[in-house]
Design a protein around this motif. Structure first.
Motif, PDB file in Angstrom:
ATOM      1  N   GLU A  30       1.015  -1.098   0.005  1.00  0.00           N
ATOM      2  CA  GLU A  30       0.090   0.059  -0.094  1.00  0.00           C
ATOM      3  C   GLU A  30       0.945   1.203   0.016  1.00  0.00           C
ATOM      4  N   THR A  31       0.289   2.401  -0.386  1.00  0.00           N
ATOM      5  CA  THR A  31       1.042   3.578  -0.359  1.00  0.00           C
ATOM      6  C   THR A  31       0.300   4.527   0.868  1.00  0.00           C
ATOM      7  N   VAL A  32       1.490   4.833   1.681  1.00  0.00           N
ATOM      8  CA  VAL A  32       1.231   5.676   2.846  1.00  0.00           C
ATOM      9  C   VAL A  32       2.029   6.938   2.714  1.00  0.00           C
ATOM     10  N   GLY A  33       1.259   8.128   2.745  1.00  0.00           N
ATOM     11  CA  GLY A  33       2.050   9.452   2.577  1.00  0.00           C
ATOM     12  C   GLY A  33       2.732   9.660   1.294  1.00  0.00           C
ATOM     13  N   GLY A  34       2.479   8.941   0.092  1.00  0.00           N
ATOM     14  CA  GLY A  34       3.189   8.952  -1.018  1.00  0.00           C
ATOM     15  C   GLY A  34       4.508   7.967  -1.158  1.00  0.00           C
ATOM     16  N   VAL A  35       4.590   7.142  -0.113  1.00  0.00           N
ATOM     17  CA  VAL A  35       5.426   6.097  -0.097  1.00  0.00           C
ATOM     18  C   VAL A  35       4.991   4.741  -0.001  1.00  0.00           C
ATOM     19  N   ARG A  36       5.660   3.924  -1.096  1.00  0.00           N
ATOM     20  CA  ARG A  36       4.970   2.276  -1.117  1.00  0.00           C
ATOM     21  C   ARG A  36       5.630   1.696  -0.189  1.00  0.00           C
ATOM     22  N   THR A  37       4.495   0.917   0.677  1.00  0.00           N
ATOM     23  CA  THR A  37       4.806   0.138   1.934  1.00  0.00           C
ATOM     24  C   THR A  37       4.284  -1.085   1.814  1.00  0.00           C
ATOM     25  N   THR A  38       4.990  -1.742   2.723  1.00  0.00           N
ATOM     26  CA  THR A  38       4.364  -3.180   3.001  1.00  0.00           C
ATOM     27  C   THR A  38       3.609  -3.254   4.411  1.00  0.00           C
ATOM     28  N   HIS A  39       2.320  -3.843   4.030  1.00  0.00           N
ATOM     29  CA  HIS A  39       1.410  -3.754   5.227  1.00  0.00           C
ATOM     30  C   HIS A  39       1.365  -5.020   6.210  1.00  0.00           C
ATOM     31  N   TYR A  40       1.512  -4.884   7.362  1.00  0.00           N
ATOM     32  CA  TYR A  40       1.456  -6.034   8.115  1.00  0.00           C
ATOM     33  C   TYR A  40       0.471  -5.934   9.233  1.00  0.00           C
ATOM     34  N   GLU A  41      -0.201  -7.062   9.769  1.00  0.00           N
ATOM     35  CA  GLU A  41      -1.291  -6.859  10.939  1.00  0.00           C
ATOM     36  C   GLU A  41      -0.868  -8.135  11.797  1.00  0.00           C
ATOM     37  N   GLY A  42      -1.499  -8.013  13.066  1.00  0.00           N
ATOM     38  CA  GLY A  42      -1.320  -8.907  14.041  1.00  0.00           C
ATOM     39  C   GLY A  42      -1.981  -8.609  15.200  1.00  0.00           C
ATOM     40  N   THR A  43      -1.478  -9.305  16.156  1.00  0.00           N
ATOM     41  CA  THR A  43      -1.991  -9.034  17.939  1.00  0.00           C
ATOM     42  C   THR A  43      -0.781  -9.271  18.579  1.00  0.00           C
ATOM     43  N   TYR A  44      -0.718  -8.810  20.016  1.00  0.00           N
ATOM     44  CA  TYR A  44       0.223  -9.293  20.754  1.00  0.00           C
ATOM     45  C   TYR A  44      -0.636  -9.122  22.183  1.00  0.00           C
ATOM     46  N   SER A  45      -0.113  -9.954  23.028  1.00  0.00           N
ATOM     47  CA  SER A  45      -0.606 -10.075  24.459  1.00  0.00           C
ATOM     48  C   SER A  45       0.529  -9.180  25.276  1.00  0.00           C
ATOM     49  N   MET A  46      -0.537  -8.174  26.134  1.00  0.00           N
ATOM     50  CA  MET A  46       0.493  -7.434  26.980  1.00  0.00           C
ATOM     51  C   MET A  46       1.421  -7.866  27.805  1.00  0.00           C
ATOM     52  N   THR A  47       1.113  -9.372  28.417  1.00  0.00           N
ATOM     53  CA  THR A  47       2.141 -10.198  29.236  1.00  0.00           C
ATOM     54  C   THR A  47       3.345 -10.152  28.084  1.00  0.00           C
ATOM     55  N   ASP A  48       3.143 -10.633  27.240  1.00  0.00           N
ATOM     56  CA  ASP A  48       4.364 -10.771  25.882  1.00  0.00           C
ATOM     57  C   ASP A  48       5.104  -9.539  25.764  1.00  0.00           C
ATOM     58  N   ALA A  49       4.268  -8.458  25.502  1.00  0.00           N
ATOM     59  CA  ALA A  49       4.804  -7.374  25.165  1.00  0.00           C
ATOM     60  C   ALA A  49       5.573  -6.566  26.263  1.00  0.00           C
ATOM     61  N   LEU A  50       4.831  -6.623  27.522  1.00  0.00           N
ATOM     62  CA  LEU A  50       5.891  -5.799  28.613  1.00  0.00           C
ATOM     63  C   LEU A  50       7.106  -6.607  28.863  1.00  0.00           C
ATOM     64  N   ALA A  51       7.165  -8.064  28.436  1.00  0.00           N
ATOM     65  CA  ALA A  51       8.476  -8.773  28.679  1.00  0.00           C
ATOM     66  C   ALA A  51       9.685  -8.179  27.804  1.00  0.00           C
ATOM     67  N   LYS A  52       9.072  -7.583  26.658  1.00  0.00           N
ATOM     68  CA  LYS A  52      10.356  -6.962  25.830  1.00  0.00           C
ATOM     69  C   LYS A  52      10.741  -5.716  26.191  1.00  0.00           C
ATOM     70  N   LEU A  53      10.299  -4.995  27.337  1.00  0.00           N
ATOM     71  CA  LEU A  53      10.639  -3.684  27.842  1.00  0.00           C
ATOM     72  C   LEU A  53      11.625  -3.695  28.911  1.00  0.00           C
TER      73      LEU A  53
END
Length: 139
Positions: A30-53
């Motif tokens: 997709e194009t975002v702000g005039g720039v060609r991009t690759t679009h990704y989607e997903g989910t994350y659990s707060m437990t897993d995300a907090l462990a990264k910080l």
């Protein structure tokens, strides 16, 4: 901006949170702000995300997300050819205790910026909106 006004405004922190996803998938080009991009989607659990910080980041995020009752977040990210994020959207899944959707567009990297803080009358702390009584209201 995030629940506390601190979590989603830092691209490096956003990246750490997104890397906690176990189901990220490519959606397309997709194009975002005039720039060609690759679009990704997903989910994350707060437990897993907090462990990264780090300790300080974890404590702040845990307080903010915990007050809002978030245990899982959905995300979309659009990445350009230099592997830089051009847009990040994070949202609560349907049925969550509180609804939230944040979209951040990145238009430039490594350039000086000038920010004018809006008057306090035009600012609302996200935690206050969700009943969390946030402490980070600028002004």
């Amino acid at each position: 901006m995030s629940v506390s006004g601190r979590q989603f405004d830092d691209p490096a922190l956003n990246t750490k949170l997104l890397t906690a996803s176990k189901d990220v998938r490519q959606v397309g080009q997709e194009t975002v702000g005039g720039v060609r991009t690759t679009h990704y989607e997903g989910t994350y659990s707060m437990t897993d995300a907090l462990a990264k910080l780090s300790g300080d980041q974890r404590a702040q995020a845990q307080k903010s997300f915990g007050e809002a009752g978030f245990d899982k977040l959905n995300f979309d990210v659009w990445v350009d050819g230099r592997q830089l994020p051009r847009r990040v959207t994070v949202a609560t899944p349907s049925g969550a205790k509180a609804a939230m959707k944040v979209t951040i567009d990145y238009t430039a990297f490594n350039v000086p910026v000038s920010v004018t803080v809006p008057p306090k009358s035009q600012v609302t702390d996200g935690a206050d909106m969700l009943g969390g009584g946030g402490q980070n209201t600028p002004g």
